[in-house]
Write a protein that holds these residues in place. Structure first.
Motif, PDB file in Angstrom:
ATOM      1  N   ALA A 216       0.811  -1.223   0.000  1.00  0.00           N
ATOM      2  CA  ALA A 216       0.000   0.000   0.000  1.00  0.00           C
ATOM      3  C   ALA A 216       0.841   1.270   0.000  1.00  0.00           C
ATOM      4  O   ALA A 216       0.342   2.352  -0.297  1.00  0.00           O
ATOM      5  N   HIS A 217       2.137   1.140   0.347  1.00  0.00           N
ATOM      6  CA  HIS A 217       2.978   2.335   0.501  1.00  0.00           C
ATOM      7  C   HIS A 217       4.307   2.209  -0.255  1.00  0.00           C
ATOM      8  O   HIS A 217       5.336   2.706   0.192  1.00  0.00           O
ATOM      9  N   GLN A 218       4.272   1.566  -1.405  1.00  0.00           N
ATOM     10  CA  GLN A 218       5.517   1.361  -2.143  1.00  0.00           C
ATOM     11  C   GLN A 218       6.194   2.681  -2.514  1.00  0.00           C
ATOM     12  O   GLN A 218       7.421   2.765  -2.573  1.00  0.00           O
ATOM     13  N   ALA A 219       5.384   3.710  -2.738  1.00  0.00           N
ATOM     14  CA  ALA A 219       5.965   5.003  -3.116  1.00  0.00           C
ATOM     15  C   ALA A 219       6.832   5.583  -2.001  1.00  0.00           C
ATOM     16  O   ALA A 219       7.706   6.426  -2.259  1.00  0.00           O
ATOM     17  N   ASP A 220       6.600   5.138  -0.766  1.00  0.00           N
ATOM     18  CA  ASP A 220       7.407   5.628   0.359  1.00  0.00           C
ATOM     19  C   ASP A 220       8.764   4.935   0.445  1.00  0.00           C
ATOM     20  O   ASP A 220       9.620   5.344   1.231  1.00  0.00           O
ATOM     21  N   PHE A 221       8.926   3.876  -0.347  1.00  0.00           N
ATOM     22  CA  PHE A 221      10.153   3.082  -0.248  1.00  0.00           C
ATOM     23  C   PHE A 221      10.915   3.081  -1.570  1.00  0.00           C
ATOM     24  O   PHE A 221      11.269   2.035  -2.125  1.00  0.00           O
ATOM     25  N   VAL A 222      11.131   4.266  -2.066  1.00  0.00           N
ATOM     26  CA  VAL A 222      11.919   4.448  -3.295  1.00  0.00           C
ATOM     27  C   VAL A 222      13.237   5.108  -2.914  1.00  0.00           C
ATOM     28  O   VAL A 222      13.257   6.147  -2.256  1.00  0.00           O
ATOM     29  N   GLU A 223      14.321   4.465  -3.289  1.00  0.00           N
ATOM     30  CA  GLU A 223      15.640   5.069  -3.039  1.00  0.00           C
ATOM     31  C   GLU A 223      15.899   6.103  -4.119  1.00  0.00           C
ATOM     32  O   GLU A 223      15.838   5.798  -5.307  1.00  0.00           O
ATOM     33  N   PRO A 224      16.146   7.363  -3.738  1.00  0.00           N
ATOM     34  CA  PRO A 224      16.272   8.424  -4.740  1.00  0.00           C
ATOM     35  C   PRO A 224      17.515   8.273  -5.602  1.00  0.00           C
ATOM     36  O   PRO A 224      18.444   7.526  -5.276  1.00  0.00           O
ATOM     37  N   GLU A 225      17.497   8.986  -6.703  1.00  0.00           N
ATOM     38  CA  GLU A 225      18.657   9.027  -7.588  1.00  0.00           C
ATOM     39  C   GLU A 225      19.892   9.466  -6.802  1.00  0.00           C
ATOM     40  O   GLU A 225      19.834  10.383  -5.981  1.00  0.00           O
ATOM     41  N   LYS A 226      21.013   8.788  -7.066  1.00  0.00           N
ATOM     42  CA  LYS A 226      22.272   9.137  -6.413  1.00  0.00           C
ATOM     43  C   LYS A 226      23.371   9.324  -7.455  1.00  0.00           C
ATOM     44  O   LYS A 226      23.248   8.865  -8.589  1.00  0.00           O
ATOM     45  N   VAL A 227      24.408  10.013  -7.015  1.00  0.00           N
ATOM     46  CA  VAL A 227      25.564  10.181  -7.888  1.00  0.00           C
ATOM     47  C   VAL A 227      26.842   9.929  -7.108  1.00  0.00           C
ATOM     48  O   VAL A 227      26.886  10.103  -5.885  1.00  0.00           O
ATOM     49  N   LYS A 228      27.857   9.499  -7.824  1.00  0.00           N
ATOM     50  CA  LYS A 228      29.226   9.506  -7.295  1.00  0.00           C
ATOM     51  C   LYS A 228      29.964  10.587  -8.077  1.00  0.00           C
ATOM     52  O   LYS A 228      29.761  10.726  -9.291  1.00  0.00           O
ATOM     53  N   ILE A 229      30.794  11.339  -7.404  1.00  0.00           N
ATOM     54  CA  ILE A 229      31.520  12.395  -8.107  1.00  0.00           C
ATOM     55  C   ILE A 229      33.024  12.178  -7.991  1.00  0.00           C
ATOM     56  O   ILE A 229      33.531  11.639  -7.008  1.00  0.00           O
ATOM     57  N   ASP A 230      33.719  12.573  -9.041  1.00  0.00           N
ATOM     58  CA  ASP A 230      35.169  12.747  -8.979  1.00  0.00           C
ATOM     59  C   ASP A 230      35.428  14.198  -8.613  1.00  0.00           C
ATOM     60  O   ASP A 230      34.644  15.088  -8.998  1.00  0.00           O
TER      61      ASP A 230
END
Length: 635
Positions: A216-230
């Motif tokens: 019922a709450h899958q939208a609450d369990f989304v890992e947001p976009e991430k980045v690694k930077i040099d």
């Protein structure tokens, strides 16, 4: 009612700030755009344009002011998008007021305009308005006299519009009395606390419930976009650690900067102090008479040290004959300090008045300023040399890094090779930031998720993290957002459901306890097994006996009726429940007449601000306003 006043008061402060922004804008801002250039528009009000130049002028000025105010905390405190929005809305409001004033024939006389300009301290020389200074300041800011005065006339019209609302409101004595009664109100209360944690060990959550909640709450369990930077990080501290100065270099620096290694002049003085018994003219006169009697004894040949031991009321120096030892200028209170550092060796002066009393001062020794020997300040010399050399290297490398990172935007390697550093790589982080100082820095986060870096995969510009550190970044890896699996969030869901069930159980228990109390059971007998009974007695709105959340609930609770206490169950934000008893209500200590007068004025200001807010809202609602989105990205 009280919260409404507080909310409006905050709005009032906001309007003052906006007013100051507009005034500053009018004083040193809007120059007419160059003829023949294309005008970029950020908004229109009833067809009248607000240009990019107007927007950027005010935006940059306000940004600079806030940067000076908050310093290194600026990026954490000020959100750029919000600042831009506030600036745009201020300009829209200003334009709407101008149009209203024109339509209703609001005018400012030449005398009013002249009085305002002549009163501005920025145009004063030796305390008076100076025409030449006035013209010079306008010239330096790219404004003609005619243009500036036209803008000021319009600014005064806007102020007139606001004063029409602010000056017409007032607060009656009855309204003030009502506010005083509310603000000073006290309540006699007790409560039975039902903590949520008591029920948590008893809560059971089934696998089916966990699965149901997850679905019922899958939208609450989304890992947001991430980045690694040099990134390439330049640090003055790191540069300084690599430097190894020779003895010759340090001595040369010392010789070139001897003025920085001076021990300032010191003076040694003794004093006799007669204190004031009270801060009254009579007490001061008595102290002065006493000190003058002692001064007469000195002039008659009395020994200073012996008189100090006998009469001085300074317990710290009297036994030593009044001796204060050597001290630098600025250490003592100003009247005392001024006297000591204007005296000749051996001179006696007095009486000198300070907040401590009357003094007689004797200057016993002057120790002239002197250049400290190299060996005594060697560590200080080294620290200053390292700082100087690190600064030189740092700024040279920043210039080189800026140039190469821009000219070769598809890699950091050429820049790294040029400045003799290695490219480092961060841990993944989202738009909320990472855990280390670099990836949690708002400037780095903003740059990492900018179109230039994230979408175009180019090097960022040089980012100044602090006065001592700068960085250039580029994207190493983009990790798209993903739906977390049930197994990944199962523990989190379980904690959440346990908390919710425990909270519901606490409320149910509180309601059951209330029924027992209403049936005649003494509430104190219901304490135990985690339940807590507390009789608080009388509390006011500033009480610290309970949490702010419970205090707020206490003053929202029903008043007792016909000498019967009121009872009710209250749920607190932390999940605990409370069975609250309000036994009595009374008006506390009344404010002074001066405090009432201040409150009456503050209340009138709140009413005036509310009326002004309403008039402005109506004005803007009637206007045809178009806001373009380009204001968010203008540079």
């Amino acid at each position: 009612m009280l919260q409404t006043i507080r909310d409006h008061a905050q709005g009032w402060i906001a309007w003052i700030i906006v007013g100051l922004i507009i005034l500053t804008f009018a004083l040193f801002g809007i120059e007419q755009y160059a003829h023949g250039q294309k005008t970029v528009v950020v908004a229109t009000v009833n067809g009248e344009k607000i240009t990019a130049k107007q927007f950027l002028t005010l935006y940059q000025r306000q940004k600079m002011r806030l940067q000076q105010q908050f310093g290194e905390m600026y990026d954490q405190v000020v959100k750029d998008e919000e600042l831009r929005k506030q600036v745009l809305e201020a300009l829209i409001q200003s334009e709407a007021i101008k149009q209203y004033a024109k339509a209703h024939h609001l005018v400012i006389s030449d005398q009013q305009l002249a009085a305002m300009i002549h009163a501005a301290p920025v145009f004063h020389q030796d305390g008076k308005f100076d025409q030449k200074l006035y013209e010079d300041i306008l010239l330096r800011n790219g404004l003609s006299v005619a243009q500036f005065e036209t803008e000021q006339r319009q600014n005064l019209i806007e102020q007139q519009f606001k004063q029409l609302s602010l000056a017409s409101t007032f607060a009656t004595p009855l309204e003030v009395a009502q506010i005083v009664a509310l603000e000073s109100q006290e309540r006699k209360v007790a409560y039975l606390g039902v903590p949520k944690y008591v029920f948590m060990p008893k809560v059971k959550v089934s696998e089916a419930e966990l699965q149901k909640y997850y679905q019922a709450h899958q939208a609450d369990f989304v890992e947001p976009e991430k980045v690694k930077i040099d990134y390439l990080l330049l640090s003055k501290q790191a540069l300084a650690k690599k430097l190894q100065p020779t003895e010759a270099e340090l001595k040369a620096y010392y010789e070139e900067n001897k003025d920085s290694f001076i021990e300032p002049e010191k003076r040694r003085a003794s004093h006799i102090l007669i204190r004031f018994k009270a801060n009254t003219p009579k007490a001061k006169a008595e102290a002065k008479k006493k000190i003058e009697e002692i001064l007469a004894k000195l002039k008659a040949g009395g020994d200073f040290a012996e008189l100090a031991k006998k009469y001085s009321q300074d317990p710290g120096s009297a036994k030593a004959g009044g001796d204060l030892g050597f001290f630098n200028q600025g250490v003592m209170v100003k009247p005392f300090d001024d006297a000591v550092f204007s005296m000749k060796e051996g001179e006696v002066r007095g009486p000198i008045e300070t907040q401590f009393g009357y003094h007689i001062i004797k200057l016993t020794k002057i120790q002239p300023k002197k250049v400290l020997p190299y060996e005594a300040v060697k560590e200080q010399v080294k620290a200053e040399w390292l700082k100087q050399q690190a600064d030189k290297q740092y700024y040279a490398l920043v210039d080189k890094l800026t140039s190469i990172a821009y000219e070769q935007p598809d890699s950091l390697e050429p820049a790294a090779e040029a400045i003799g550093m290695k490219v480092q790589t961060s841990e993944p982080f989202s738009r909320q930031g990472g855990k280390d100082p670099i990836t949690s820095n708002p400037k780095v986060i903003q740059a990492a998720f900018s179109d230039e870096v994230l979408k175009s995969h180019e090097n960022s510009s040089v980012i100044e993290l602090s006065p001592n550190e700068s960085i250039v970044i580029r994207i190493n890896q983009v990790i798209p957002e993903k739906q977390l699996t049930f197994d990944e969030v199962k523990t989190r869901i379980q904690k959440q459901l346990v908390s919710q069930k425990a909270q519901a159980a606490a409320k149910a228990k509180a309601e059951a306890l209330l029924k027992q109390v209403m049936a005649g059971t003494a509430p104190e007998k219901l304490a135990g097994e985690g339940m807590i009974w507390k009789d608080l007695g009388w509390v006011n709105r500033g009480s610290r006996q309970v949490s702010p959340e419970l205090l707020k609930a206490i003053f929202k609770a029903k008043k007792p009726a016909k000498d019967q206490p009121s009872w009710q169950v209250i749920e607190l934000p932390n999940g605990d429940a409370v069975v609250l008893e309000v036994m009595a209500v009374r008006v506390g200590k009344a404010p002074s007449a001066e405090q009432k007068q201040q409150l009456q004025k503050a209340l009138a200001d709140v009413y005036g601000n509310a009326e002004l807010t309403g008039r402005l809202a109506a004005l803007l609602k009637q206007a045809e306003i178009e806001r373009k989105q380009n204001y968010l990205t203008l540079k």
